[in-house]
Motif scaffolding. Structure first.
Motif, PDB file in Angstrom:
ATOM      1  N   ARG A 412       0.895  -1.164   0.000  1.00 25.50           N
ATOM      2  CA  ARG A 412       0.000   0.000   0.000  1.00 25.50           C
ATOM      3  C   ARG A 412       0.922   1.199   0.000  1.00 25.50           C
ATOM      4  O   ARG A 412       1.549   1.518   1.010  1.00 25.50           O
ATOM      5  N   VAL A 429      -6.280   1.567   5.891  1.00 24.35           N
ATOM      6  CA  VAL A 429      -5.221   0.561   5.894  1.00 24.35           C
ATOM      7  C   VAL A 429      -5.768  -0.657   6.626  1.00 24.35           C
ATOM      8  O   VAL A 429      -6.325  -0.540   7.714  1.00 24.35           O
ATOM      9  N   GLN A 433      -1.675  -5.762   5.055  1.00 26.56           N
ATOM     10  CA  GLN A 433      -1.005  -4.905   4.084  1.00 26.56           C
ATOM     11  C   GLN A 433       0.407  -4.533   4.542  1.00 26.56           C
ATOM     12  O   GLN A 433       0.717  -4.534   5.736  1.00 26.56           O
ATOM     13  N   ASP A 502       1.059  -0.306  -5.785  1.00 25.12           N
ATOM     14  CA  ASP A 502       0.007  -0.888  -4.955  1.00 25.12           C
ATOM     15  C   ASP A 502      -0.276  -2.316  -5.411  1.00 25.12           C
ATOM     16  O   ASP A 502      -0.425  -2.584  -6.619  1.00 25.12           O
TER      17      ASP A 502
END
Length: 560
Positions: A412, A429, A433, A502
């Motif tokens: 991310r 978030v 991640q 990403d």
């Protein structure tokens, strides 16, 4: 070490003797000096005193007491100050870009004062994160007889029956955003977390560096853990002034103390106590000034063989004030020395060796702040240097208190800290991640900001073990969790972190010291060929100068 030198006033005679120096003496007399003062060695007493931060609030008093010791040693003390940025107040906004830059300015300003005023010796007093290494850079660079004095830790605050530090407040911001803490509770914590003068109370960067400097041998034994408000401070301040006069009389210079063995002692102490990753950056820089070869690999090598024996916050349970109650840093050093982990023959500012200083020190029983080396918290130290396709020149993680040492997840990506913080507090978030914050390196930031606001918010929301964070910036000493910083090469220099997208899978494998981007090498190279360096964020001023001069974090982020 017992030596004498013919003339301890070699430097100051340039401004105090001869008819041609009458104008110089006239200026010194205007400050209150008399004939007797001008016949003695001139000793600079440098401090980072200011009213900006509790870390430095009391250093003017410490300097006054140091001056008494210098006078008792037949020297003439002359006090001056330098800047000091409050990292805690600068955190989470543009101001943090000034923090690491200030380390260089502190070093440069002290160097210039000692050169310009022809001081014979130096006592350097510091309290906040960058003022400690800044002073040590100056000491190593100048190589005049010198002693470092730490301003001391703050006492812990008390909140709902438990000890708290500034780190708890940062984590409370995340808890508040998550709805787990009320406005009233956050306000009450804010009002009690920092009860007075002194540096942040856990083994954050200031207390880490104070411990490392004591292990280097450049401060008096036992001085690193004495709280700022401790009634014993005036005595250690006076003794510091007396110590610098003995070094001057003996002609002992910092680079005789700042040897390869001394730096290995400091690294051993750093990883045995669970200290800040900033210790890596600063020790590399100090070693460079001292002319001592030191590399990231040395930190990893020493950490692999050193037991973690001090249970210190943020990864552990205790504050620096707790460590002082059981005997301070000498207890840690003695345990490591007896275990065969330190170079006992290393010289210190007492004129004696490390082993000689530690004679008679014993680890108290019935306490668990400092464990015996035979029963450590973990059998290896608390820093790991990772490398791999995402960090060809290395990256650093602090492992103290981290339970999850292998992590794999989708990236991310954020181009700056503020965007990442906004995403965390607004719950964008999610567990699993890998947060990547780039363009925050020494050059790209510029200034290599610390990410405590982000990591604190993650922990406050209960995501500290479920989300990893990778950056070419830094982390506060108060940070814990799966937080990997100092990724090199940084994004601004075209490191692989610049082209992470990403969703790209990233693997973190601390036991095997790997940090890898799971993208085919040919695809990474294709992305890098298409990549263009971002425009400089600053074109004038101190930050622009810094960005133009600073080197890689893998070499200490020093200005060349």
């Amino acid at each position: 070490m017992v030596r004498t030198i013919a003339d301890p006033r070699t430097r100051s005679r340039q401004v105090t003797e001869g008819p041609e120096r009458a104008p110089h003496r006239a200026m010194l007399r205007a400050t209150g000096l008399g004939d007797d003062d001008l016949r003695r060695p001139l000793v600079g007493v440098a401090s980072s005193w200011n009213e900006v931060t509790p870390c430095n609030l009391h250093l003017d008093v410490d300097a006054r007491d140091v001056k008494q010791g210098v006078r008792a040693g037949k020297g003439t003390p002359i006090q001056f100050t330098t800047i000091a940025v409050s990292d805690a107040i600068a955190m989470g906004h543009e101001g943090m870009k000034a923090s690491l830059v200030s380390r260089e300015i502190i070093a440069d300003s002290v160097e210039l004062m000692v050169v310009a005023e022809a001081f014979d010796a130096l006592v350097a007093i510091a309290g906040c994160d960058k003022s400690l290494p800044g002073m040590m850079l100056a000491i190593a660079r100048l190589n005049v007889p010198a002693v470092f004095l730490y301003g001391g830790t703050i006492m812990p605050g008390h909140f709902d029956g438990r000890d708290v530090t500034i780190g708890d407040v940062y984590e409370a911001v995340g808890a508040h955003a998550e709805g787990r803490m009320t406005d009233e509770e956050l306000y009450r914590l804010e009002c009690v977390a920092c009860p007075g003068a002194g540096s942040c109370g856990g083994l954050f960067t200031a207390n880490t560096m104070a411990s490392c400097v004591e292990a280097l041998g450049m401060s008096l034994p036992g001085s690193a853990a004495i709280p700022a408000v401790d009634p014993g401070r005036p005595q250690v301040c006076r003794e510091t002034g007396e110590a610098v006069m003995r070094l001057l009389a003996g002609g002992v210079r910092p680079r005789e103390i700042l040897t390869r063995k001394a730096f290995e002692n400091a690294i051993t102490t750093l990883v045995a106590m669970g200290g800040s990753t900033n210790g890596v950056l600063h020790l590399l820089a100090i070693a460079r000034e001292a002319g001592v070869p030191l590399a990231l690999a040395d930190f990893d090598r020493i950490s692999r063989k050193t037991p973690h024996i001090a249970d210190m916050r943020p990864g552990g349970r205790y504050t620096m004030a707790d460590l002082q109650k059981v005997g301070g840093v000498p207890v840690v050093l003695k345990e490591l020395l007896d275990g065969g982990f330190l170079h006992g023959e290393a010289l210190t500012v007492t004129g004696r060796t490390m082993a000689e200083n530690l004679k008679g020190v014993r680890r108290p029983e019935q306490q668990d702040v400092v464990r015996p080396v035979g029963r450590p918290i973990t059998p290896t130290g608390t820093l790991a240097v990772l490398s791999g396709s995402l960090a060809p020149e290395g990256a650093v993680i602090k492992t103290a208190g981290v339970r999850r040492l292998v992590f794999r997840g989708p990236a991310r990506v954020f181009e700056r800290e503020e965007d990442a913080f906004d995403a965390v507090v607004h719950r964008r978030v999610t567990p699993g991640q890998v947060v990547v914050i780039r363009n925050e390196g020494p050059k790209g930031g510029p200034g290599m900001r610390e990410m405590l606001a982000v990591t604190g918010a993650l922990f406050g929301q209960g995501l500290g073990e479920d989300v990893a964070l990778i950056t070419d910036g830094r982390f506060s000493g108060a940070t814990h969790g799966i937080s990997i910083g100092h990724v090199a090469p940084e994004a601004a220099n075209g490191g692989p972190i610049a082209v992470v997208r990403d969703g790209d899978m990233i693997t973190i494998d601390v036991p095997n010291r790997r940090l890898d981007l799971e993208v085919p090498a040919e695809e990474v190279q294709s992305r890098l060929r298409a990549w263009r360096a971002p425009e400089p964020r600053y074109r004038t001023g101190a930050l622009a100068k810094y960005a133009a001069l600073v080197g890689s974090s893998a070499q200490g982020a020093v200005c060349l």
